[in-house]
Motif scaffolding. Structure first.
Motif, PDB file in Angstrom:
ATOM      1  N   LEU A 300      28.061  38.595  22.563  1.00 62.18           N
ATOM      2  CA  LEU A 300      28.613  38.961  23.866  1.00 62.18           C
ATOM      3  C   LEU A 300      28.290  37.908  24.918  1.00 62.18           C
ATOM      4  O   LEU A 300      29.120  37.597  25.786  1.00 62.18           O
ATOM      5  CB  LEU A 300      28.063  40.330  24.283  1.00 62.18           C
ATOM      6  N   GLY A 358      33.037  44.179  33.504  1.00 60.27           N
ATOM      7  CA  GLY A 358      33.098  44.862  32.210  1.00 60.27           C
ATOM      8  C   GLY A 358      32.343  44.120  31.133  1.00 60.27           C
ATOM      9  O   GLY A 358      31.639  44.717  30.317  1.00 60.27           O
ATOM     10  N   ALA A 359      32.482  42.784  31.122  1.00 61.96           N
ATOM     11  CA  ALA A 359      31.735  41.995  30.144  1.00 61.96           C
ATOM     12  C   ALA A 359      30.233  42.107  30.380  1.00 61.96           C
ATOM     13  O   ALA A 359      29.440  42.225  29.435  1.00 61.96           O
ATOM     14  CB  ALA A 359      32.183  40.539  30.209  1.00 61.96           C
ATOM     15  N   ASP A 362      28.996  45.379  29.072  1.00 57.37           N
ATOM     16  CA  ASP A 362      28.827  45.370  27.618  1.00 57.37           C
ATOM     17  C   ASP A 362      27.514  44.709  27.210  1.00 57.37           C
ATOM     18  O   ASP A 362      26.805  45.189  26.312  1.00 57.37           O
ATOM     19  CB  ASP A 362      30.001  44.640  26.957  1.00 57.37           C
ATOM     20  N   LEU A 365      24.689  47.038  28.096  1.00 55.88           N
ATOM     21  CA  LEU A 365      24.634  48.147  27.142  1.00 55.88           C
ATOM     22  C   LEU A 365      23.996  47.714  25.827  1.00 55.88           C
ATOM     23  O   LEU A 365      23.162  48.432  25.258  1.00 55.88           O
ATOM     24  CB  LEU A 365      26.042  48.689  26.902  1.00 55.88           C
ATOM     25  N   ALA A 366      24.369  46.545  25.350  1.00 55.56           N
ATOM     26  CA  ALA A 366      23.776  46.047  24.107  1.00 55.56           C
ATOM     27  C   ALA A 366      22.276  45.803  24.260  1.00 55.56           C
ATOM     28  O   ALA A 366      21.483  46.121  23.367  1.00 55.56           O
ATOM     29  CB  ALA A 366      24.481  44.760  23.666  1.00 55.56           C
TER      30      ALA A 366
END
Length: 754
Positions: A300, A358-359, A362, A365-366
């Motif tokens: 990511l 949004g990126a 992510d 979240l990871a």
């Protein structure tokens, strides 16, 4: 069926030559065009053929020949064919299917090494695979997992359901015996095979050495036997999986990762952490899981960097175009403005920011997932240890502490509640089951500030008997904890009532669900912990009569100790119940006579208290007490009572009786104390009767003592006679004592004589 080797006894020339030449015909061509005979290729003649004939046999043709050879001529060649499909032809799906066929073979094993495998292979109809390379089933499993994991799409196209196969192994749905497979099941299931479609679940992981299951008995208890069979199957498959369990879980997760199913891979990791039972497998799976999450974060981050670089490049291109074409931009400004307005209406002003946000979300979240996984490691490891042994009390308490460290009080209480359902008292290790209850009560009282919840837990354990304790002491600790809880809440009457009820013998008339009371419940009436607590509460909170009743009941049930008797007598003495105090001593001496260790303590305090109370009166009763004591008293403890008896006679009785007591002491005490006893007797006789009265005592002492003490008595006797100017008597005593005193050991005797 026209099997060439079976019929003619040798291999076809094509296959034989191919085997010798390394599975290719370019070497044959090289020998055919070798003019010099030195083994070197003639490049002039072979040049025009090398490019044309180097890949002599097409891949499909070669595979068909090899398949036919493995099917019709040598069944053991399937393993080599699978190796060729992996290393040379890159037919991974076919390799997975071939390895699956080998694993389906129920009688797979090894019979030797080298070329002997070829000569000892079974007939085609026997269905037995003998590995010519010495490969074990464990190695076949690892190779099969490696192929399916590295090439999931090819394996799936070939009809190999790797997910279903591995789950069937790990869940223990195997059929090592005939119980799980029948003749009408068809295909691979009838032979205990996996099945290419993943439906056949009966197979082995390792070479079978012994039968693991028994035959079914009567139909009436078939259900119970099936349950026991399933538990046995699970234990056996976990034992035989050995170090492969963690490897298979990681391979299965990697299979889904390579297939692009990241969420499914994550669920496989979670399922593995909830299923494995070995610490080594846990470390393997957890490390792979952490590495997977880290790789997701790195991917990511790289995507974010690429997006930023693309945006920067687009911005630079726009600046270049803007500097060279001002005229064109001016002519198109109106259209551009209209388009921007339309895009603003549709997407808003922050469309690009939303994409970057949004990126970033992510990535966050990871990272949160990875941090959460790392924080859960102690709990997950603790769960593995509990699956190994669910009766490990120490691990359950450790689990609750881990939850408390994380601030999850409800999870800590839930873990302890689960432990009370899982731990069997007679199988418990690393702690007592009562510590689970006490820890749960402490969390409710101190952490959650919910005293009512603590009461409910103790009521379930103590009154409703929801947990079956093996040891009475564990249940007694729970009752004592309930009493102490009420004391901390200053519910004095409730605490005293609970203490009385715990030793009443009426508690737990029927256990949980109407069962009979256990041995632990029946033993509460004789628990010293509860009786000590009751005595303390009665003396502090109760009345004199209730305290006397408690002590009397303990003496009646014979659960009181010598210390309890002493405390009871002291309590009565403090409240001026002297005769009842002496009666308590009498009852205690009836329970603990000599040679009990407590008898000496009771007699000593009894006589001391009696003498202090009456101070010289009731002499016959005192003499009776001393005579009773000395009649049963062992010699090792008698000297103390004789001296006390003699002092009483000296002060309140007759001198003659006092001297007779000392004389009895000299005869009753052990040999090591006789010398001291005679010296005391002699001193008392000289004090009351004169020096000459000691002569018969000296003579009896010399006769009764051993050589060493007797020689010292002779010296004292001779010194006394010398003081009386009886030199001849003194010399006679010394002459007699010289027979007892060795000059080498007792030079003082001879120096005193000289």
């Amino acid at each position: 069926k026209g099997v060439h080797k079976t019929k003619f006894g040798f291999e076809p020339p094509l296959v034989s030559e191919w085997r010798k030449r390394g599975w290719g015909y370019h070497q044959i061509l090289a020998q055919q065009y070798d003019d010099d005979g030195d083994g070197n290729r003639n490049s002039n003649k072979l040049g025009k053929y090398s490019s044309e004939y180097e890949p002599t046999v097409p891949t499909e043709t070669a595979l068909r020949i090899l398949r036919r050879h493995a099917l019709c001529f040598d069944t053991t060649f399937r393993e080599d064919l699978a190796t060729l499909c992996i290393t040379r032809y890159h037919r991974y799906g076919e390799a997975a299917s071939l390895l699956l066929q080998l694993l389906n073979n129920e009688e797979a094993g090894i019979s030797g090494s080298g070329n002997s495998f070829r000569t000892s292979k079974p007939s085609l109809s026997s269905g037995v695979f003998m590995s010519p390379n010495g490969t074990t089933r464990h190695e076949l499993w690892l190779r099969f997992a490696e192929v399916c994991t590295g090439h999931p799409r090819e394996a799936k196209v070939a009809g190999v359901d790797f997910d279903g196969i591995v789950r069937a192994v790990l869940k223990g749905h195997d059929a090592l015996g005939a119980a799980s497979g029948t003749a009408d099941s068809g295909g691979s299931r009838a032979k205990g095979g996996i099945g290419v479609d993943g439906q056949g679940l009966g197979f082995q992981v390792f070479d079978r050495s012994s039968s693991a299951f028994g035959a079914t008995e009567d139909d009436n208890d078939r259900t119970q036997q099936q349950q026991q069979q399933q538990n046995t199957d699970t234990r056996v498959i976990n034992h035989r999986l050995g170090e492969m369990e963690g490897t298979l879980w990681t391979r299965l997760a990697e299979y889904h990762v390579r297939a692009g199913d990241f969420e499914l891979a994550r669920s496989v990791y979670e399922e593995a952490l909830d299923a494995i039972t070995r610490v080594r497998d846990f470390s393997l799976v957890f490390d792979a899981y952490v590495k997977f999450e880290e790789s997701v974060i790195e991917a990511l981050m790289e995507l974010m960097d690429d997006d930023e670089e693309d945006e920067d490049a687009d911005g630079a291109d726009g600046m270049d175009e803007g500097g060279s074409g001002k005229a064109k931009s001016k002519s198109k400004s109106e259209n551009t403005t209209d388009d921007d307005e339309d895009m603003d209406i549709l997407l808003g002003d922050n469309a690009a920011n939303e994409e970057s946000a949004g990126a970033s979300a992510d990535v966050e979240l990871a990272m949160a997932r990875a941090e959460h996984l790392t924080a859960r490691r102690p709990l997950l490891l603790n769960r593995v240890l509990l699956r190994q042994n669910p009766h490990n009390v120490g691990e359950w308490i450790k689990r609750s502490k881990l939850y408390m460290d994380l601030g999850e009080v409800d999870m800590a209480t839930s873990a302890l509640e689960e432990s009370l359902k899982s731990v069997i008292a007679r199988k418990s290790v690393n702690g007592s089951p009562s510590s689970l209850v006490l820890t749960l009560v402490d969390i409710h009282e101190n952490e959650r500030k919910d005293v009512d919840a603590s009461r409910r837990v103790l009521e379930r354990i103590c009154s409703k008997n929801e947990y079956d304790f093996q040891d009475t002491e564990d249940l007694a600790q729970c009752h004592a904890a309930w009493v102490e809880l009420e004391l901390r809440q200053e519910n004095w009457d409730m605490a005293l009532d609970l203490a009385r009820r715990s030793v009443s013998g009426k508690i737990g008339a029927s256990g949980a669900h109407g069962k009979r009371s256990s041995k632990a419940i029946k033993g509460l009436a004789k628990s010293l912990r509860l009786w000590n607590l009751l005595f303390d509460l009665e003396e502090s909170l109760g009345t004199v009569q209730t305290t006397k009743d408690a002590y009397d009941r303990a003496l009646e049930w014979k659960v009181a100790t010598a210390s309890h008797v002493l405390n009871y007598a002291t309590f009565l003495k403090d409240h001026k119940y002297f005769e009842e105090s002496f009666a308590a001593y009498e009852r205690g001496l009836g329970l603990f006579p000599f040679p009990h260790p407590g008898a000496q303590m009771l007699w000593k305090n009894y006589l001391t208290m009696f003498l202090e109370r009456y101070e010289g009166s009731k002499t016959p009763r005192v003499r009776e007490l001393f005579d009773r004591c000395l009649a049963d008293c062992p010699p090792e403890a008698a000297s103390e009572f004789y001296i006390q008896y003699g002092e009483y006679e000296e002060n309140h009785g007759l001198t003659k009786r006092a001297l007779s007591v000392y004389e009895r002491m000299c005869n009753a005490v052990p040999a090591a104390e006789k010398y001291t006893a005679y010296r005391l007797y002699i001193a008392k006789a000289i004090h009351y009767l004169g020096v000459t009265s000691a002569r018969p005592i000296y003579e009896s002492a010399i006769a009764a003592l051993e050589d060493g003490p007797a020689s010292r008595i002779c010296l004292e006797y001779a010194k006394m006679e010398t003081g009386l100017r009886e030199i001849d008597r003194a010399r006679t005593v010394l002459v007699y004592g010289a027979q007892l005193a060795d000059p080498r050991r007792d030079p003082d005797y001879w120096s005193a004589w000289h």
